[in-house]
Write a protein that holds these residues in place. Structure first.
Motif, PDB file in Angstrom:
ATOM      1  N   LEU A 166     104.332  -5.993 113.848  1.00 22.57           N
ATOM      2  CA  LEU A 166     103.141  -6.849 113.674  1.00 22.57           C
ATOM      3  C   LEU A 166     103.223  -8.079 114.573  1.00 22.57           C
ATOM      4  N   ALA A 167     104.428  -8.641 114.690  1.00 22.86           N
ATOM      5  CA  ALA A 167     104.604  -9.817 115.563  1.00 22.86           C
ATOM      6  C   ALA A 167     104.245  -9.464 117.008  1.00 22.86           C
ATOM      7  N   VAL A 168     104.618  -8.263 117.433  1.00 25.31           N
ATOM      8  CA  VAL A 168     104.294  -7.835 118.804  1.00 25.31           C
ATOM      9  C   VAL A 168     102.793  -7.628 118.957  1.00 25.31           C
ATOM     10  N   ARG A 169     102.189  -6.965 117.970  1.00 25.31           N
ATOM     11  CA  ARG A 169     100.740  -6.689 118.074  1.00 25.31           C
ATOM     12  C   ARG A 169      99.952  -8.010 118.136  1.00 25.31           C
ATOM     13  N   LEU A 170     100.358  -8.978 117.321  1.00 22.21           N
ATOM     14  CA  LEU A 170      99.653 -10.273 117.330  1.00 22.21           C
ATOM     15  C   LEU A 170      99.897 -11.021 118.643  1.00 22.21           C
ATOM     16  N   LEU A 222     103.224 -10.295 127.657  1.00 25.51           N
ATOM     17  CA  LEU A 222     102.648 -10.822 128.895  1.00 25.51           C
ATOM     18  C   LEU A 222     101.470  -9.936 129.287  1.00 25.51           C
ATOM     19  N   ALA A 223     100.351 -10.577 129.657  1.00 25.75           N
ATOM     20  CA  ALA A 223      99.163  -9.835 130.071  1.00 25.75           C
ATOM     21  C   ALA A 223      98.688 -10.363 131.419  1.00 25.75           C
ATOM     22  N   VAL A 224      98.179  -9.434 132.229  1.00 23.53           N
ATOM     23  CA  VAL A 224      97.588  -9.790 133.525  1.00 23.53           C
ATOM     24  C   VAL A 224      96.275  -9.027 133.654  1.00 23.53           C
ATOM     25  N   LYS A 225      95.220  -9.711 134.033  1.00 22.12           N
ATOM     26  CA  LYS A 225      93.910  -9.077 134.213  1.00 22.12           C
ATOM     27  C   LYS A 225      93.493  -8.225 132.999  1.00 22.12           C
ATOM     28  N   GLY A 226      93.771  -8.746 131.813  1.00 21.72           N
ATOM     29  CA  GLY A 226      93.295  -8.059 130.607  1.00 21.72           C
ATOM     30  C   GLY A 226      94.119  -6.848 130.220  1.00 21.72           C
ATOM     31  N   GLU A 227      95.322  -6.717 130.817  1.00 24.29           N
ATOM     32  CA  GLU A 227      96.211  -5.586 130.458  1.00 24.29           C
ATOM     33  C   GLU A 227      97.581  -6.123 130.045  1.00 24.29           C
ATOM     34  N   ILE A 228      98.168  -5.549 129.006  1.00 21.05           N
ATOM     35  CA  ILE A 228      99.538  -5.883 128.625  1.00 21.05           C
ATOM     36  C   ILE A 228     100.494  -5.250 129.630  1.00 21.05           C
ATOM     37  N   VAL A 229     101.362  -6.088 130.246  1.00 18.77           N
ATOM     38  CA  VAL A 229     102.330  -5.558 131.218  1.00 18.77           C
ATOM     39  C   VAL A 229     103.757  -5.580 130.672  1.00 18.77           C
ATOM     40  N   TRP A 230     103.974  -6.292 129.564  1.00 19.05           N
ATOM     41  CA  TRP A 230     105.299  -6.346 128.951  1.00 19.05           C
ATOM     42  C   TRP A 230     105.159  -6.888 127.540  1.00 19.05           C
ATOM     43  N   SER A 231     106.009  -6.382 126.643  1.00 22.23           N
ATOM     44  CA  SER A 231     106.096  -7.023 125.326  1.00 22.23           C
ATOM     45  C   SER A 231     107.507  -6.811 124.791  1.00 22.23           C
ATOM     46  N   GLY A 232     107.892  -7.677 123.863  1.00 26.29           N
ATOM     47  CA  GLY A 232     109.239  -7.592 123.300  1.00 26.29           C
ATOM     48  C   GLY A 232     109.303  -8.359 121.989  1.00 26.29           C
ATOM     49  N   VAL A 233     110.372  -8.137 121.244  1.00 22.75           N
ATOM     50  CA  VAL A 233     110.538  -8.822 119.961  1.00 22.75           C
ATOM     51  C   VAL A 233     112.023  -9.037 119.697  1.00 22.75           C
ATOM     52  N   ASP A 234     112.322 -10.131 119.004  1.00 23.41           N
ATOM     53  CA  ASP A 234     113.719 -10.389 118.628  1.00 23.41           C
ATOM     54  C   ASP A 234     113.717 -10.857 117.174  1.00 23.41           C
ATOM     55  N   THR A 235     114.785 -10.550 116.470  1.00 26.85           N
ATOM     56  CA  THR A 235     114.882 -10.831 115.032  1.00 26.85           C
ATOM     57  C   THR A 235     116.123 -11.656 114.710  1.00 26.85           C
ATOM     58  N   VAL A 236     115.966 -12.570 113.758  1.00 31.15           N
ATOM     59  CA  VAL A 236     117.090 -13.377 113.296  1.00 31.15           C
ATOM     60  C   VAL A 236     117.200 -13.264 111.782  1.00 31.15           C
ATOM     61  N   GLU A 237     118.436 -13.102 111.288  1.00 35.15           N
ATOM     62  CA  GLU A 237     118.684 -13.115 109.854  1.00 35.15           C
ATOM     63  C   GLU A 237     118.994 -14.558 109.439  1.00 35.15           C
ATOM     64  N   MET A 238     118.224 -15.032 108.490  1.00 38.06           N
ATOM     65  CA  MET A 238     118.331 -16.431 108.059  1.00 38.06           C
ATOM     66  C   MET A 238     118.962 -16.465 106.671  1.00 38.06           C
ATOM     67  N   ARG A 239     120.175 -17.063 106.593  1.00 37.94           N
ATOM     68  CA  ARG A 239     120.857 -17.107 105.296  1.00 37.94           C
ATOM     69  C   ARG A 239     120.719 -18.510 104.717  1.00 37.94           C
TER      70      ARG A 239
END
Ligand SMILES: Nc1nc2c(ncn2[C@@H]2O[C@H](COP(=O)(O)OP(=O)(O)OP(=O)(O)O)[C@@H](O)[C@H]2O)c(=O)[nH]1
Length: 207
Positions: free
Chosen positions: A59-63, A123-140
């Motif tokens: 969901l984080a990536v889609r948003l 990252l988007a260029v000219k209305g197209e997604i050219v890259w996406s990524g996600v990273d996660t952290v465990e919070m204690r």
């Protein structure tokens, strides 16, 4: 939101940060990345409503992609960086608290337990997604006292309402945690290392 147009070394592509996030802006500024800010007016709730098939990281990536596309469609030349952060706790998703009282209850429910932050970027260029990524952290989160919590809320105030977890890890917020397992920048809202790597690969930043 004021535009920040720093002179790009070697006349490189323009980078637009499609986010109102002060932390995301500070991370890029502190890294010396030239960029402008243009907030993406995306209806996040509408996207969440049709994305029930996605896990919190997805969901984080889609948003993030939606925010990048919303700005990129209006700018045919720039590279547009969108980002979003989701907080997964107790089998569900937590969103920003609407008041300090709600923030207090939220933090009380999370103390002494683990939650995860997922920071997506696209990252988007000219209305197209050219890259996406996600990273996660465990919070204690440690089992802090009511007295500490009241002192924290009084010290930080309404600024906490802009943060998905009703806390800021930097400053006094570090005392809310026993430990974190993951990247500091991801907590603040951006998977900075893969974003910088992609900007270099794309030639937006010098190698
Ligand atoms: N300073 C700080 N900000 C945090 C921390 N944890 C989460 N945040 C912020 O919480 C916000 C998460 O909400 P998002 O919906 O991803 O982004 P936003 O702030 O609404 O801004 P947009 O990208 O315009 O949607 C981001 O601004 C993060 O930077 C933290 O520990 N410190």
């Amino acid at each position: 939101m004021s535009d920040i147009s720093l002179s790009s070394p070697g006349g490189r592509e323009t980078l637009i940060l499609a986010s109102k996030s002060a932390a995301r802006r500070a991370m890029l500024e502190n890294a010396g990345v030239p960029f402008e800010v243009r907030v993406a007016g995306v209806d996040e709730d509408a996207i969440k409503a049709v994305s029930t098939d996605l896990d919190p990281a997805g969901l984080a990536v889609r948003l993030a992609e939606a925010k990048a596309l919303a700005v990129s469609r209006d700018d045919e030349t720039a590279w547009v960086l969108g980002s979003d952060q989701t907080l997964a706790f107790d089998g569900g998703l937590i969103s920003k608290a609407k008041s300090l009282d709600a923030a207090r209850e939220r933090l009380k429910s999370m103390r002494g337990r683990i939650h995860h932050l997922h920071s997506g970027a696209a990252l988007a260029v000219k209305g197209e997604i050219v890259w996406s990524g996600v990273d996660t952290v465990e919070m204690r989160m440690r089992d802090f006292s009511d007295a500490f919590l009241d002192a924290y809320l009084a010290a930080e105030g309404e600024a906490l309402l802009a943060c998905v977890g009703s806390y800021r890890l930097e400053g006094m917020g570090s005392q809310l945690f026993a430990a974190i397992d993951g990247d500091y920048f991801t907590v603040l809202g951006l998977p900075l290392w893969p974003v910088l790597a992609e900007l270099r690969r794309a030639g937006v930043l010098s190698a």
